[in-house]
Design a protein around this motif. Sequence first.
Motif, PDB file in Angstrom:
ATOM      1  N   GLY A  16      -4.374 -44.232 -32.832  1.00 43.35           N
ATOM      2  CA  GLY A  16      -3.242 -43.483 -33.365  1.00 43.35           C
ATOM      3  C   GLY A  16      -2.616 -42.503 -32.401  1.00 43.35           C
ATOM      4  N   ASP A  17      -2.977 -42.573 -31.105  1.00 45.00           N
ATOM      5  CA  ASP A  17      -2.398 -41.659 -30.120  1.00 45.00           C
ATOM      6  C   ASP A  17      -1.602 -42.418 -29.069  1.00 45.00           C
ATOM      7  OD1 ASP A  17      -4.263 -42.747 -28.297  1.00 45.00           O
ATOM      8  OD2 ASP A  17      -5.749 -41.249 -28.869  1.00 45.00           O
ATOM      9  N   SER A  18      -0.817 -41.675 -28.280  1.00 46.09           N
ATOM     10  CA  SER A  18       0.048 -42.295 -27.281  1.00 46.09           C
ATOM     11  C   SER A  18      -0.742 -42.890 -26.121  1.00 46.09           C
ATOM     12  CB  SER A  18       1.054 -41.266 -26.746  1.00 46.09           C
ATOM     13  OG  SER A  18       0.383 -40.148 -26.203  1.00 46.09           O
ATOM     14  N   GLU A  19      -1.922 -42.316 -25.836  1.00 45.54           N
ATOM     15  CA  GLU A  19      -2.717 -42.786 -24.708  1.00 45.54           C
ATOM     16  C   GLU A  19      -3.251 -44.199 -24.921  1.00 45.54           C
ATOM     17  OE1 GLU A  19      -3.043 -39.781 -26.052  1.00 45.54           O
ATOM     18  OE2 GLU A  19      -2.151 -38.627 -24.402  1.00 45.54           O
ATOM     19  N   SER A  20      -3.466 -44.570 -26.174  1.00 44.11           N
ATOM     20  CA  SER A  20      -4.032 -45.895 -26.437  1.00 44.11           C
ATOM     21  C   SER A  20      -3.010 -46.882 -26.995  1.00 44.11           C
ATOM     22  CB  SER A  20      -5.213 -45.771 -27.415  1.00 44.11           C
ATOM     23  OG  SER A  20      -4.801 -45.182 -28.638  1.00 44.11           O
ATOM     24  N   LEU A  21      -1.723 -46.604 -26.781  1.00 44.00           N
ATOM     25  CA  LEU A  21      -0.678 -47.507 -27.264  1.00 44.00           C
ATOM     26  C   LEU A  21      -0.839 -48.924 -26.724  1.00 44.00           C
ATOM     27  CD1 LEU A  21       2.743 -45.576 -27.266  1.00 44.00           C
ATOM     28  CD2 LEU A  21       1.629 -46.695 -29.205  1.00 44.00           C
ATOM     29  N   TYR A  22      -1.392 -49.039 -25.520  1.00 48.29           N
ATOM     30  CA  TYR A  22      -1.547 -50.352 -24.903  1.00 48.29           C
ATOM     31  C   TYR A  22      -2.406 -51.286 -25.766  1.00 48.29           C
ATOM     32  CZ  TYR A  22      -6.225 -48.790 -23.516  1.00 48.29           C
ATOM     33  OH  TYR A  22      -7.520 -48.336 -23.527  1.00 48.29           O
ATOM     34  N   LYS A  23      -3.230 -50.727 -26.647  1.00 45.64           N
ATOM     35  CA  LYS A  23      -4.070 -51.547 -27.513  1.00 45.64           C
ATOM     36  C   LYS A  23      -3.262 -52.277 -28.594  1.00 45.64           C
ATOM     37  CE  LYS A  23      -8.388 -49.037 -26.812  1.00 45.64           C
ATOM     38  NZ  LYS A  23      -9.536 -48.336 -27.424  1.00 45.64           N
ATOM     39  N   LEU A  24      -1.982 -51.901 -28.726  1.00 47.19           N
ATOM     40  CA  LEU A  24      -1.110 -52.580 -29.685  1.00 47.19           C
ATOM     41  C   LEU A  24      -0.359 -53.749 -29.048  1.00 47.19           C
ATOM     42  CD1 LEU A  24       0.505 -49.506 -31.520  1.00 47.19           C
ATOM     43  CD2 LEU A  24      -1.451 -50.878 -32.258  1.00 47.19           C
ATOM     44  N   LYS A  25      -0.647 -54.016 -27.800  1.00 49.08           N
ATOM     45  CA  LYS A  25       0.100 -55.029 -27.043  1.00 49.08           C
ATOM     46  C   LYS A  25       0.109 -56.382 -27.758  1.00 49.08           C
ATOM     47  CE  LYS A  25       0.607 -57.018 -22.428  1.00 49.08           C
ATOM     48  NZ  LYS A  25       0.062 -57.065 -21.050  1.00 49.08           N
ATOM     49  N   ASN A  26       1.324 -56.935 -27.854  1.00 47.00           N
ATOM     50  CA  ASN A  26       1.568 -58.285 -28.400  1.00 47.00           C
ATOM     51  C   ASN A  26       1.367 -58.400 -29.909  1.00 47.00           C
ATOM     52  OD1 ASN A  26       2.167 -59.301 -25.820  1.00 47.00           O
ATOM     53  ND2 ASN A  26       0.013 -59.712 -25.407  1.00 47.00           N
ATOM     54  N   LEU A  45       9.993 -50.158 -27.154  1.00 44.90           N
ATOM     55  CA  LEU A  45      10.809 -50.110 -25.940  1.00 44.90           C
ATOM     56  C   LEU A  45      10.033 -50.589 -24.713  1.00 44.90           C
ATOM     57  CD1 LEU A  45      12.679 -46.698 -26.456  1.00 44.90           C
ATOM     58  CD2 LEU A  45      13.684 -48.993 -26.482  1.00 44.90           C
ATOM     59  N   LYS A  46       8.730 -50.378 -24.723  1.00 46.32           N
ATOM     60  CA  LYS A  46       7.886 -50.832 -23.616  1.00 46.32           C
ATOM     61  C   LYS A  46       7.550 -52.316 -23.716  1.00 46.32           C
ATOM     62  CE  LYS A  46       5.583 -46.386 -22.755  1.00 46.32           C
ATOM     63  NZ  LYS A  46       4.277 -45.663 -22.777  1.00 46.32           N
ATOM     64  N   GLY A  47       8.000 -52.940 -24.803  1.00 48.10           N
ATOM     65  CA  GLY A  47       7.723 -54.360 -24.994  1.00 48.10           C
ATOM     66  C   GLY A  47       6.332 -54.663 -25.484  1.00 48.10           C
ATOM     67  N   LEU A  48       5.640 -53.639 -25.989  1.00 45.91           N
ATOM     68  CA  LEU A  48       4.272 -53.844 -26.460  1.00 45.91           C
ATOM     69  C   LEU A  48       4.237 -54.483 -27.840  1.00 45.91           C
ATOM     70  CD1 LEU A  48       2.648 -50.422 -25.412  1.00 45.91           C
ATOM     71  CD2 LEU A  48       2.390 -52.630 -24.275  1.00 45.91           C
ATOM     72  N   ILE A  49       5.179 -54.100 -28.696  1.00 42.16           N
ATOM     73  CA  ILE A  49       5.185 -54.576 -30.080  1.00 42.16           C
ATOM     74  C   ILE A  49       6.569 -55.075 -30.462  1.00 42.16           C
ATOM     75  CG2 ILE A  49       3.399 -52.917 -30.752  1.00 42.16           C
ATOM     76  CD1 ILE A  49       5.663 -51.333 -32.193  1.00 42.16           C
ATOM     77  N   LYS A  50       6.635 -55.768 -31.584  1.00 42.53           N
ATOM     78  CA  LYS A  50       7.918 -56.106 -32.197  1.00 42.53           C
ATOM     79  C   LYS A  50       7.781 -55.927 -33.700  1.00 42.53           C
ATOM     80  CE  LYS A  50       7.013 -61.102 -32.293  1.00 42.53           C
ATOM     81  NZ  LYS A  50       7.536 -62.435 -31.882  1.00 42.53           N
ATOM     82  N   TYR A  51       8.902 -55.796 -34.379  1.00 44.36           N
ATOM     83  CA  TYR A  51       8.913 -55.532 -35.813  1.00 44.36           C
ATOM     84  C   TYR A  51       9.329 -56.770 -36.603  1.00 44.36           C
ATOM     85  CZ  TYR A  51       8.310 -50.455 -35.455  1.00 44.36           C
ATOM     86  OH  TYR A  51       7.809 -49.198 -35.239  1.00 44.36           O
ATOM     87  N   SER A  52       8.822 -56.832 -37.825  1.00 43.61           N
ATOM     88  CA  SER A  52       9.233 -57.846 -38.786  1.00 43.61           C
ATOM     89  C   SER A  52       9.553 -57.129 -40.092  1.00 43.61           C
ATOM     90  CB  SER A  52       8.102 -58.859 -39.011  1.00 43.61           C
ATOM     91  OG  SER A  52       8.450 -59.794 -40.019  1.00 43.61           O
ATOM     92  N   LEU A  53      10.753 -57.358 -40.637  1.00 41.43           N
ATOM     93  CA  LEU A  53      11.199 -56.617 -41.819  1.00 41.43           C
ATOM     94  C   LEU A  53      10.896 -57.352 -43.115  1.00 41.43           C
ATOM     95  CD1 LEU A  53      14.694 -55.262 -40.680  1.00 41.43           C
ATOM     96  CD2 LEU A  53      12.477 -54.097 -40.640  1.00 41.43           C
ATOM     97  N   GLY A  54      10.410 -56.591 -44.097  1.00 44.24           N
ATOM     98  CA  GLY A  54      10.217 -57.110 -45.444  1.00 44.24           C
ATOM     99  C   GLY A  54      11.277 -56.541 -46.371  1.00 44.24           C
ATOM    100  N   SER A  55      11.531 -57.205 -47.483  1.00 41.96           N
ATOM    101  CA  SER A  55      12.628 -56.781 -48.357  1.00 41.96           C
ATOM    102  C   SER A  55      12.325 -55.472 -49.083  1.00 41.96           C
ATOM    103  CB  SER A  55      12.938 -57.879 -49.386  1.00 41.96           C
ATOM    104  OG  SER A  55      11.783 -58.171 -50.161  1.00 41.96           O
TER     105      SER A  55
END
Length: 262
Positions: A124-134, A154-164
Amino acid sequence: MIKILPTTQLIILMLSLFKTTYSCAVEVKITIGEWLPFIGEKLPHYGIVPHIITEVFSKFDVRVKYGFYPWQRSYKYVQSGEWNASAIWGKTEERTKDCYFSDVVYSGESVLFFLKDRPLEWSGDSESLYKLKNITIGLSRGSAKGELLKKAELKGLIKYSLGSDKTSTFRMLLAKRFDALDENKAVGLNIMYTQLNEPQRLKIHFTNTYEQWDYYVIFSKKVDENKKFLKLFNEGLREMKMSGVYDKFWRDFERGKYSMVE
Protein backbone atom coordinates in the motif's frame (compact mmCIF):
# COMPACT_ATOMS: atom_id res chain seq x y z
CA MET A 1 -22.14 54.53 13.10
CA ILE A 2 -22.77 51.69 10.65
CA LYS A 3 -22.30 48.22 12.09
CA ILE A 4 -20.62 45.74 9.77
CA LEU A 5 -22.07 42.25 10.18
CA PRO A 6 -19.84 39.14 9.92
CA THR A 7 -20.16 37.42 6.54
CA THR A 8 -22.22 34.48 7.80
CA GLN A 9 -24.68 36.74 9.66
CA LEU A 10 -25.02 38.90 6.56
CA ILE A 11 -25.83 35.86 4.42
CA ILE A 12 -28.44 34.69 6.94
CA LEU A 13 -30.02 38.15 6.90
CA MET A 14 -30.13 38.10 3.08
CA LEU A 15 -31.77 34.65 3.11
CA SER A 16 -34.34 35.84 5.65
CA LEU A 17 -35.19 38.85 3.47
CA PHE A 18 -35.45 36.55 0.45
CA LYS A 19 -37.89 34.26 2.25
CA THR A 20 -39.98 37.18 3.49
CA THR A 21 -40.16 38.73 0.03
CA TYR A 22 -41.25 35.56 -1.74
CA SER A 23 -43.12 33.91 1.18
CA CYS A 24 -41.40 30.56 0.67
CA ALA A 25 -38.53 28.61 2.13
CA VAL A 26 -35.10 28.88 0.59
CA GLU A 27 -34.24 25.61 -1.12
CA VAL A 28 -30.96 24.07 -2.22
CA LYS A 29 -31.15 21.22 -4.74
CA ILE A 30 -28.59 18.46 -4.26
CA THR A 31 -28.07 15.39 -6.45
CA ILE A 32 -26.98 12.18 -4.75
CA GLY A 33 -26.52 8.56 -5.77
CA GLU A 34 -26.57 5.15 -4.14
CA TRP A 35 -23.37 4.77 -2.14
CA LEU A 36 -24.06 2.29 0.60
CA PRO A 37 -23.63 2.34 3.53
CA PHE A 38 -23.41 6.16 3.45
CA ILE A 39 -26.19 7.14 1.01
CA GLY A 40 -29.27 5.22 -0.12
CA GLU A 41 -32.92 5.79 -0.98
CA LYS A 42 -34.05 3.15 1.53
CA LEU A 43 -31.83 4.30 4.39
CA PRO A 44 -33.14 6.42 7.29
CA HIS A 45 -32.63 10.09 6.34
CA TYR A 46 -31.23 8.75 3.01
CA GLY A 47 -28.14 7.77 5.01
CA ILE A 48 -25.70 9.48 7.32
CA VAL A 49 -24.24 11.83 4.69
CA PRO A 50 -27.58 13.39 3.60
CA HIS A 51 -28.59 13.55 7.28
CA ILE A 52 -25.49 15.61 8.08
CA ILE A 53 -26.12 17.91 5.11
CA THR A 54 -29.81 18.35 5.95
CA GLU A 55 -29.02 19.08 9.59
CA VAL A 56 -26.39 21.68 8.66
CA PHE A 57 -28.68 23.58 6.30
CA SER A 58 -31.67 23.35 8.65
CA LYS A 59 -29.81 25.60 11.11
CA PHE A 60 -30.15 28.37 8.52
CA ASP A 61 -33.75 27.50 7.55
CA VAL A 62 -32.59 26.20 4.19
CA ARG A 63 -34.57 23.23 2.92
CA VAL A 64 -32.69 20.53 0.99
CA LYS A 65 -34.26 18.83 -2.01
CA TYR A 66 -32.46 15.60 -2.94
CA GLY A 67 -32.50 13.90 -6.32
CA PHE A 68 -31.21 10.34 -6.75
CA TYR A 69 -29.43 9.75 -10.05
CA PRO A 70 -26.58 7.63 -11.41
CA TRP A 71 -23.34 9.29 -10.34
CA GLN A 72 -22.27 10.44 -13.79
CA ARG A 73 -25.64 12.08 -14.40
CA SER A 74 -25.55 13.62 -10.93
CA TYR A 75 -22.29 15.30 -11.81
CA LYS A 76 -23.55 16.52 -15.18
CA TYR A 77 -26.56 18.17 -13.53
CA VAL A 78 -24.20 20.12 -11.27
CA GLN A 79 -21.73 20.81 -14.05
CA SER A 80 -24.50 22.38 -16.14
CA GLY A 81 -26.02 24.29 -13.21
CA GLU A 82 -29.37 22.48 -13.39
CA TRP A 83 -28.89 21.51 -9.73
CA ASN A 84 -27.08 23.49 -7.06
CA ALA A 85 -24.86 20.77 -5.68
CA SER A 86 -24.04 17.09 -5.36
CA ALA A 87 -22.81 14.92 -2.49
CA ILE A 88 -20.29 13.58 -1.86
CA TRP A 89 -17.22 13.66 -4.11
CA GLY A 90 -13.45 13.34 -3.95
CA LYS A 91 -11.47 16.32 -5.21
CA THR A 92 -9.92 16.11 -8.67
CA GLU A 93 -8.41 18.76 -10.94
CA GLU A 94 -11.23 18.32 -13.46
CA ARG A 95 -13.96 18.76 -10.86
CA THR A 96 -12.40 21.92 -9.40
CA LYS A 97 -12.88 23.58 -12.80
CA ASP A 98 -16.65 23.11 -12.56
CA CYS A 99 -17.35 23.23 -8.85
CA TYR A 100 -16.71 24.88 -5.51
CA PHE A 101 -15.74 22.35 -2.84
CA SER A 102 -17.06 22.47 0.71
CA ASP A 103 -15.07 21.61 3.80
CA VAL A 104 -14.51 17.88 4.33
CA VAL A 105 -17.72 15.98 5.08
CA TYR A 106 -16.22 12.49 5.32
CA SER A 107 -12.77 10.88 5.12
CA GLY A 108 -12.51 7.31 3.87
CA GLU A 109 -9.86 4.65 3.35
CA SER A 110 -9.02 3.36 -0.13
CA VAL A 111 -7.87 -0.26 -0.48
CA LEU A 112 -7.50 -2.89 -3.18
CA PHE A 113 -9.75 -5.92 -2.83
CA PHE A 114 -8.37 -9.14 -4.32
CA LEU A 115 -8.99 -12.88 -4.42
CA LYS A 116 -7.14 -14.96 -1.85
CA ASP A 117 -6.09 -17.46 -4.51
CA ARG A 118 -4.54 -14.57 -6.48
CA PRO A 119 -2.87 -12.67 -3.63
CA LEU A 120 -1.32 -9.20 -3.92
CA GLU A 121 1.98 -8.59 -2.21
CA TRP A 122 1.65 -4.80 -2.36
CA SER A 123 1.86 -3.15 1.05
CA GLY A 124 0.00 0.00 0.00
CA ASP A 125 2.97 2.38 -0.26
CA SER A 126 4.72 4.13 -3.15
CA GLU A 127 7.99 2.25 -2.60
CA SER A 128 6.43 -1.10 -3.45
CA LEU A 129 4.33 0.02 -6.42
CA TYR A 130 6.47 -2.17 -8.67
CA LYS A 131 4.73 -5.20 -7.11
CA LEU A 132 1.58 -4.17 -9.00
CA LYS A 133 3.33 -4.58 -12.35
CA ASN A 134 1.16 -6.00 -15.15
CA ILE A 135 -2.06 -6.20 -13.16
CA THR A 136 -5.49 -4.90 -14.15
CA ILE A 137 -7.51 -3.03 -11.55
CA GLY A 138 -11.28 -2.80 -11.57
CA LEU A 139 -13.03 0.50 -10.91
CA SER A 140 -16.74 1.31 -10.94
CA ARG A 141 -17.74 3.81 -13.60
CA GLY A 142 -17.77 7.39 -12.28
CA SER A 143 -15.30 6.71 -9.48
CA ALA A 144 -12.07 8.70 -9.28
CA LYS A 145 -8.66 7.05 -9.47
CA GLY A 146 -6.41 7.35 -6.44
CA GLU A 147 -3.35 9.53 -6.90
CA LEU A 148 -0.93 6.72 -6.04
CA LEU A 149 -2.51 4.35 -8.55
CA LYS A 150 -2.62 7.06 -11.20
CA LYS A 151 1.17 7.25 -10.84
CA ALA A 152 1.38 3.49 -11.32
CA GLU A 153 -0.81 3.78 -14.42
CA LEU A 154 1.38 6.55 -15.86
CA LYS A 155 4.44 4.37 -15.30
CA GLY A 156 2.77 1.60 -17.27
CA LEU A 157 2.62 -0.72 -14.29
CA ILE A 158 -1.15 -1.16 -14.22
CA LYS A 159 -4.24 -0.63 -16.34
CA TYR A 160 -7.88 -0.12 -15.39
CA SER A 161 -11.05 -1.97 -16.29
CA LEU A 162 -14.39 -0.22 -15.67
CA GLY A 163 -17.50 -1.84 -14.25
CA SER A 164 -20.99 -0.38 -14.58
CA ASP A 165 -21.58 -0.11 -10.82
CA LYS A 166 -19.99 -1.03 -7.51
CA THR A 167 -21.74 -4.36 -6.98
CA SER A 168 -21.05 -5.58 -10.50
CA THR A 169 -17.36 -4.79 -10.11
CA PHE A 170 -17.21 -7.20 -7.15
CA ARG A 171 -18.87 -9.87 -9.26
CA MET A 172 -16.31 -9.15 -12.00
CA LEU A 173 -13.55 -9.60 -9.42
CA LEU A 174 -15.00 -12.98 -8.44
CA ALA A 175 -15.15 -13.93 -12.13
CA LYS A 176 -11.44 -12.99 -12.42
CA ARG A 177 -12.13 -10.30 -15.01
CA PHE A 178 -9.34 -8.30 -13.35
CA ASP A 179 -6.75 -8.83 -10.64
CA ALA A 180 -7.89 -6.36 -7.98
CA LEU A 181 -10.67 -3.89 -7.25
CA ASP A 182 -10.07 -0.29 -6.14
CA GLU A 183 -12.74 0.73 -3.61
CA ASN A 184 -13.50 2.56 -0.39
CA LYS A 185 -12.96 0.03 2.40
CA ALA A 186 -16.29 0.63 4.19
CA VAL A 187 -18.24 0.59 0.92
CA GLY A 188 -16.55 -2.61 -0.21
CA LEU A 189 -17.18 -4.41 3.07
CA ASN A 190 -20.82 -3.31 3.00
CA ILE A 191 -21.24 -4.75 -0.52
CA MET A 192 -19.55 -7.99 0.51
CA TYR A 193 -21.87 -8.48 3.49
CA THR A 194 -25.10 -7.39 1.79
CA GLN A 195 -24.72 -8.49 -1.84
CA LEU A 196 -22.46 -11.55 -1.71
CA ASN A 197 -22.95 -14.91 -0.05
CA GLU A 198 -20.58 -16.35 2.53
CA PRO A 199 -18.60 -18.60 0.14
CA GLN A 200 -18.02 -15.56 -2.11
CA ARG A 201 -16.98 -13.35 0.82
CA LEU A 202 -14.48 -15.93 2.02
CA LYS A 203 -12.67 -15.71 -1.32
CA ILE A 204 -11.93 -11.99 -0.96
CA HIS A 205 -9.34 -10.08 1.03
CA PHE A 206 -7.95 -6.53 0.84
CA THR A 207 -4.66 -4.64 1.10
CA ASN A 208 -3.54 -2.10 3.66
CA THR A 209 -5.03 1.37 3.22
CA TYR A 210 -3.11 2.98 0.38
CA GLU A 211 -4.78 6.38 0.45
CA GLN A 212 -7.04 8.49 2.65
CA TRP A 213 -9.73 10.17 0.57
CA ASP A 214 -11.57 13.29 1.67
CA TYR A 215 -15.10 13.77 0.37
CA TYR A 216 -16.97 17.04 -0.12
CA VAL A 217 -20.24 18.59 -1.19
CA ILE A 218 -19.62 20.15 -4.60
CA PHE A 219 -21.46 23.32 -5.68
CA SER A 220 -21.86 24.32 -9.32
CA LYS A 221 -19.91 27.42 -10.34
CA LYS A 222 -22.69 28.22 -12.81
CA VAL A 223 -25.20 29.05 -10.03
CA ASP A 224 -24.59 32.51 -8.56
CA GLU A 225 -26.31 31.84 -5.22
CA ASN A 226 -24.05 28.86 -4.59
CA LYS A 227 -21.36 31.07 -3.07
CA LYS A 228 -23.70 31.93 -0.19
CA PHE A 229 -24.86 28.31 0.14
CA LEU A 230 -21.22 27.20 0.30
CA LYS A 231 -20.39 29.71 3.05
CA LEU A 232 -23.44 28.72 5.05
CA PHE A 233 -22.70 25.03 4.72
CA ASN A 234 -19.06 25.37 5.77
CA GLU A 235 -20.01 27.50 8.76
CA GLY A 236 -22.73 25.07 9.83
CA LEU A 237 -20.49 22.04 9.36
CA ARG A 238 -17.75 23.60 11.50
CA GLU A 239 -20.30 24.32 14.24
CA MET A 240 -21.61 20.75 14.05
CA LYS A 241 -18.10 19.35 14.46
CA MET A 242 -17.25 21.70 17.34
CA SER A 243 -20.48 20.91 19.19
CA GLY A 244 -19.91 17.14 19.07
CA VAL A 245 -23.07 16.48 17.03
CA TYR A 246 -21.01 15.40 14.01
CA ASP A 247 -19.18 12.74 16.07
CA LYS A 248 -22.48 11.60 17.58
CA PHE A 249 -23.90 11.02 14.09
CA TRP A 250 -20.92 8.80 13.22
CA ARG A 251 -21.21 6.88 16.50
CA ASP A 252 -24.86 6.25 15.64
CA PHE A 253 -23.75 5.10 12.18
CA GLU A 254 -21.34 2.57 13.70
CA ARG A 255 -24.14 1.25 15.92
CA GLY A 256 -26.38 0.60 12.93
CA LYS A 257 -28.80 3.54 13.20
CA TYR A 258 -28.55 4.16 9.46
CA SER A 259 -28.99 0.52 8.42
CA MET A 260 -31.28 -0.41 5.54
CA VAL A 261 -35.02 -0.19 6.17
CA GLU A 262 -37.56 -2.35 4.36
